[in-house]
Scaffold this motif. Structure first.
Motif, PDB file in Angstrom:
ATOM      1  N   TRP A 206      38.305  -4.234 -13.538  1.00  0.00           N
ATOM      2  CA  TRP A 206      39.638  -4.694 -14.111  1.00  0.00           C
ATOM      3  C   TRP A 206      39.922  -6.191 -13.415  1.00  0.00           C
ATOM      4  O   TRP A 206      40.813  -6.923 -14.308  1.00  0.00           O
TER       5      TRP A 206
ATOM      6  N   TYR B 297      42.317  -8.799 -16.275  1.00  0.00           N
ATOM      7  CA  TYR B 297      43.615  -8.862 -15.718  1.00  0.00           C
ATOM      8  C   TYR B 297      43.964 -10.401 -15.297  1.00  0.00           C
ATOM      9  O   TYR B 297      44.962 -10.807 -15.741  1.00  0.00           O
TER      10      TYR B 297
ATOM     11  N   THR C 253      45.292  -0.220 -16.961  1.00  0.00           N
ATOM     12  CA  THR C 253      45.058  -1.381 -18.124  1.00  0.00           C
ATOM     13  C   THR C 253      45.155  -0.339 -19.289  1.00  0.00           C
ATOM     14  O   THR C 253      44.900   0.610 -19.389  1.00  0.00           O
TER      15      THR C 253
ATOM     16  N   GLY D 200      48.082  -4.936 -18.603  1.00  0.00           N
ATOM     17  CA  GLY D 200      47.533  -4.100 -17.270  1.00  0.00           C
ATOM     18  C   GLY D 200      48.840  -4.175 -16.412  1.00  0.00           C
ATOM     19  O   GLY D 200      49.750  -5.134 -16.235  1.00  0.00           O
TER      20      GLY D 200
END
Length: 334
Positions: A179, A183, A222, A232
């Motif tokens: 992520w 992100y 997310t 997210g």
């Protein structure tokens, strides 16, 4: 009763914090490591002792040098920490006197405090602090999912249903690599749209994960749509209190309302984890407050206070208030 502030070891700190009934994420030892890594701060972990040498409370005090000024705060602005201050059964007047002695010894020019309620306002003002009342939103988590769902406003429930019908999927990453980059790119995009410098570096997000996830104290969710990460959110916790720490989204996909679905998915997880209170952390921007209130949360006031201890700090704060974005850009380049 006189109080004394002095550094303490991790074991003593953590043992004392376990005596506090509710969770307090921003006082945790690990949180100080997170903001040190993420924002380049030096954090002093101070015990608050009475004259007999009995530990009465804790104070994490973050410090930063800005030009010739020494700034300190609990919390310090710009450290992604909404509140902190003294933790424990500590009388505010005596604490502020002890803090003033410490600040004088350490040649601190400027002090900030963020307190979880408004009970210390009079004492702060008497000590020369400028005090502001701010708002956050709290949501008690019921035991039953049906009660949790019924607590959402109608418009919020409709948004959750719309996201699901649109094909938005909420994913809970299990590794930092899953992520971090998408992100971070979304985070940068949010601030670029406002012509602002992003306040968070990759190191901050990585430190969050590395310090909290292995202990089961961090959830990152997310939203995926057509194979793309479009939103997210980050939700840490301390024992029975959960927090909404940060959220990002691509506004091109606002029509499929991913943020409502992410929050709902988190609430279900929080309930399963036994979290009793969800602190949504901040309600001072009307549009954001409206969104958070739609989940059934209620307002709570807290305090932000600051004090210029020197003439140089008074001048410096005025300059920073007027040219903050330019100064942030210069600091980033240096």
């Amino acid at each position: 009763m006189g109080l004394i502030l002095k550094s303490i070891e991790r074991q003593v700190w953590e043992s004392f914090q376990k005596t506090i009934p509710l969770g307090s994420l921003f006082h945790r030892w690990e949180w100080q490591d997170i903001i040190s890594a993420g924002f380049g701060l030096q954090v002093e972990r101070l015990g608050i002792f009475d004259e007999a040498g009995v530990l009465k409370g804790l104070l994490p005090l973050a410090e930063r040098k800005m030009s010739l000024l020494k700034l300190a705060g609990s919390p310090l602005s710009g450290s992604a920490t909404p509140h902190s201050g003294p933790l424990g059964d500590v009388p505010m007047p005596e604490f502020l006197s002890a803090l003033e002695v410490y600040a004088s010894e350490k040649h601190i020019d400027y002090l900030e405090l963020g307190l979880t309620d408004v009970s210390g306002k009079d004492g702060l003002e008497k000590m020369g602090y400028t005090v502001e009342e701010l708002l956050t939103l709290d949501l008690p988590i019921p035991k039953d999912e049906a009660d949790l769902w019924s607590g959402l406003e109608v418009r919020c429930r409709n948004a959750v249903r719309k996201a699901e019908k649109s094909g938005v999927k909420v994913v809970e990453p299990q590794t930092l690599e899953e992520w971090l980059e998408p992100y971070y790119e979304l985070s940068c995009g949010v601030y670029r749209r406002q012509d602002k410098e992003p306040p968070f570096k990759r190191e901050y997000f990585a430190a969050l994960w590395q310090n909290l996830y292995p202990k089961g104290d961090l959830i990152v969710l997310t939203a995926q749509y057509d194979g793309k990460t479009i939103a997210g959110m980050i939700f840490p916790r301390d024992r029975n209190v959960g927090y909404y720490l940060d959220g990002v989204s691509d506004r091109e996909y606002n029509k499929v309302v991913p943020n409502n679905l992410i929050q709902w998915e988190y609430l279900k997880r929080a309930q399963a984890m036994g979290i009793e209170l969800y602190d949504m952390v901040g309600a001072n921007i009307p549009s954001i407050a409206k969104f958070k209130k739609s989940f059934g949360s209620t307002e709570r006031k807290y305090l932000y206070a600051y004090r210029n201890r020197t003439m140089a700090a008074r001048v410096g704060r005025k300059v920073y208030a007027k040219h903050s974005e330019t100064i942030k850009k210069l600091l980033k380049r240096s």
